[in-house]
Design an enzyme around this catalytic site. Structure first.
Site, PDB file in Angstrom:
ATOM      1  N   CYS A   2     -29.955 -11.175 -68.778  1.00  0.00           N
ATOM      2  CA  CYS A   2     -31.077 -10.118 -69.108  1.00  0.00           C
ATOM      3  C   CYS A   2     -32.399 -10.951 -68.584  1.00  0.00           C
ATOM      4  CB  CYS A   2     -31.182  -9.892 -70.541  1.00  0.00           C
ATOM      5  SG  CYS A   2     -29.594  -9.116 -71.214  1.00  0.00           S
ATOM      6  N   TRP A  74     -28.017  -7.144 -68.914  1.00  0.00           N
ATOM      7  CA  TRP A  74     -26.529  -7.569 -68.666  1.00  0.00           C
ATOM      8  C   TRP A  74     -26.067  -7.384 -70.205  1.00  0.00           C
ATOM      9  CZ3 TRP A  74     -22.969 -10.895 -70.248  1.00  0.00           C
ATOM     10  CH2 TRP A  74     -21.790 -10.967 -69.506  1.00  0.00           C
ATOM     11  N   GLU A 478     -13.228 -22.319 -54.424  1.00  0.00           N
ATOM     12  CA  GLU A 478     -14.256 -21.704 -54.205  1.00  0.00           C
ATOM     13  C   GLU A 478     -14.076 -20.529 -53.026  1.00  0.00           C
ATOM     14  OE1 GLU A 478     -17.278 -21.640 -55.494  1.00  0.00           O
ATOM     15  OE2 GLU A 478     -18.784 -20.740 -54.070  1.00  0.00           O
ATOM     16  N   HIS A 501       5.972 -24.963 -57.805  1.00  0.00           N
ATOM     17  CA  HIS A 501       5.918 -24.990 -59.283  1.00  0.00           C
ATOM     18  C   HIS A 501       5.826 -23.849 -60.080  1.00  0.00           C
ATOM     19  CE1 HIS A 501       6.693 -29.316 -58.912  1.00  0.00           C
ATOM     20  NE2 HIS A 501       5.781 -29.337 -57.874  1.00  0.00           N
TER      21      HIS A 501
END
Ligand code: F6R
Length: 606
Positions: A2, A74, A478, A501
């Site tokens: 915000c 937001w 990333e 795994h």
């Protein structure tokens, strides 16, 4: 998250508020609103979506109030619609708020029992009614002090009052807020970026403080309502010109800017004539530090993970890496010989800032790696290493990531050298290689056409995986983060050795899998893991570096070869095609690349 702006002037303020809100849109963009005061009444206009929608509203265009507040949101509490958009107003008071009020349900109950009527689903509305309630018995300053004491959680607030034609109140706890000073007018803003087009004279509020903004002066108070003096800082008066230029999106521009990000970073920190790294005024002796703890969120956390490999390779320091939102609530054993490093592009991320505050309260050594040097994290840490990459607008971090890992690499090299963990000869060689890095990144940027074609396969898939070992593992994380945040495709980053795994069960015919296998010490092992996923039907995009040795593996779907350099620096090069993959994938889907859904650039709530 915000953005807040407030202007108290002698001229109409709505156009300037709208301009500032456009600058603040990177902090939130699901709705926007403005309230101005004119002839003793508060006029409020709000709209769903971007500031453009608000600007088009004819009421906004005709607003004549000379005092006003604005907000980009937001959403935390309540849907992102125009009712929940800020400002929220009662008959007497209008409020914009960043942050979260944790005890809003209890407060609302109390206020409803007093006859207050609520219109929205937001936590913010309780502040409006609480101030209104307190004003029944208190003067303005006391009603604010009393209201702030009742609130649990975090906030930055901007408040105007129906019967106060020369007053904006700003208050801060946990969310950043600044005051700006102009000729015959003064301002309130959630950061200096929003204020810089109007002034370069700024005062930052500290946690617990509030301010009274009049047209010709500003007063500051502590949490008990006692007047305090604050410094006025003079920022560089040049307003940074930052536009998209000929690019379609800021992200595209920021990806292409990465060679200059690295060049600037190297120019700022590397002393080429003496083969040294300039980290001046480092406040601690190297023998006072035996452990380094790196803390961040999201992409900045990936920078920390990346740096772990370099610190372990180049120094004998113990290294810990932590996600800020976890670190701040764990039972940490704080040690005096640990250097706590906080990595953040914005320097305002709530969790990273809280982790820093916690370390400071324990009197630990704190250092930050930030882009925004006027930010709260930069101001509050003992030592700052700026990344010098310029404004980053695209919500998905690109050039700031390379900027962060460059500075962390330089810190690892410098500490390794000072501690004598790294010999002069090797130190010199690594600095020499580093100088070539911007040009190598520039050449890697040319892999464009191939990635555009490849991105189609990712868009058609249910999900994808990004695998890497060692230095390439944080880059795999990333790459997966970039793809998911921009193109909304499920993407998992995994250490290649972990596949068998469990995650190997996800592999099915035609699933796109990115394998990062540069020719480093992990190469052969990663290639074996790649064969395991190919054998189970995966469509493998192999990203490696150029080499005279042939790749010994069959059935690789596509290969991208980045330039060649020493193994430490390959992560910089591997990052570039992954950023482009995410970019082109989102472009093909027609998504809003610079403002992906549900996200914001500066995450100032926890
Ligand atoms: C992802 C991204 C985020 C940020 C994270 C931390 O592309 O940009 O994950 O890295 O929100 O933000 P800063 O670096 O401002 O602390």
């Amino acid at each position: 998250m915000c953005g807040i702006i407030g202007i108290n002037s002698k001229k109409p303020v709505s156009a300037s508020i709208i301009n500032s809100l456009k600058k603040l849109e990177y902090r939130g963009y699901d709705s926007a609103g403005i309230a101005t005061l004119h002839a003793g009444s508060i006029n409020e206009v709000k709209s769903e979506g971007r500031v453009d929608n608000l600007e088009k509203n004819s009421v906004v265009q005709n607003m004549v109030g000379t005092i006003g507040i604005g907000h980009v949101r937001w959403a935390t509490h309540g849907l992102p619609n125009s009712i929940n958009a800020h400002p929220h107003s009662s008959q007497n008071v209008s409020v914009v708020h960043n942050g979260i009020i944790e005890n809003s349900t209890l407060l609302k109950k109390f206020l409803v029992s007093k006859g207050h009527k609520f219109k929205s689903q937001t936590d913010t509305e309780v502040i409006v009614h609480l101030i209104t309630e307190n004003l029944k018995t208190e003067n303005i300053v006391n009603s604010i002090t009393k209201t702030l004491k009742s609130l649990h959680g975090s906030f930055a607030l901007g408040i105007i009052f129906k019967d106060q034609p020369d007053l904006i109140i700003g208050a801060r706890r946990g969310s950043p807020l600044a005051v700006g000073y102009g000729p015959n007018e003064n301002y309130l803003g959630s950061d200096s970026y929003a204020l810089k087009s109007m002034t370069n004279k700024i005062t930052y509020l500290s946690d617990g403080e509030f301010c009274v903004i009049k047209k010709d002066h500003v007063e500051f108070f502590n949490e008990d309502g006692i007047k305090i003096n604050k410094k006025v800082l003079e920022l560089s008066s040049e307003e940074e010109k930052y536009d998209k230029g000929d690019y379609k999106h800021f992200m595209a521009k920021e990806i292409e800017e990465q060679p200059s990000t690295l060049k600037n970073g190297i120019k700022e920190y590397v002393d080429t004539s003496n083969n040294d790294i300039n980290i001046f005024n480092f406040p601690w002796k190297t023998n006072e530090i035996s452990t380094i703890t790196l803390i961040g969120c999201g992409t900045a956390y990936h920078s920390c993970l990346m740096a772990r490999y370099w610190f372990e390779e180049l120094t004998n320091l113990n290294v810990n890496v932590d996600i800020a939102s976890e670190f701040r609530y764990r039972k940490n054993r704080f040690k005096k010989d640990t250097l706590y490093v906080f990595v953040s592009q914005s320097g305002e991320t709530a969790d990273t800032y809280a982790a820093l505050s916690l370390c400071k309260s324990k009197e630990m050594k704190t250092c930050s790696v930030v882009n925004v040097i006027e930010s709260s994290i930069a101001r509050d840490s003992e030592f700052v290493l700026p990344i010098h990459c310029g404004t980053e607008i695209g919500v998905a971090s690109t050039k700031a990531f390379l900027g962060q890992i460059l500075i962390l690499y330089l810190l690892a090299l410098k500490l390794g050298f000072l501690r004598k963990d790294l010999k002069r000869e090797l130190f010199n060689k690594k600095l020499k290689d580093l100088k070539e890095l911007p040009d190598l990144v520039q050449q890697t940027l040319l892999t464009d056409n191939k990635i555009q074609t490849i991105s189609k396969t990712f868009n058609d898939a249910k999900g994808s995986m990004f695998l890497g070992r060692g230095f390439s593992y944080p880059i795999a994380l990333e790459g997966a983060l970039k793809l998911k945040e921009l193109s909304y495709i499920h993407a998992e980053g995994y250490p290649a050795g972990e596949m068998k795994h469990g995650p190997l069960a996800l592999i099915e015919e035609g699933m796109p899998v990115v394998v990062l296998a540069p020719r480093d010490d992990y190469y052969k092992k990663t290639i074996s893991n790649m064969q395991e996923v190919i054998a189970r039907g995966a469509k493998v995009l192999l990203i490696t570096n150029k080499s005279k040795d042939e790749i010994i593996s069959e059935n690789i779907w596509e290969t991208i070869e980045v330039e060649t350099t020493n193994a430490d620096l390959l992560p910089f090069l591997l990052t570039v095609p992954l950023q482009k993959l995410a970019y082109y994938s989102a472009l093909k889907k027609g998504y809003d690349i610079d403002k992906p859904r549900n996200l914001a650039k500066s995450v100032t709530v926890e």
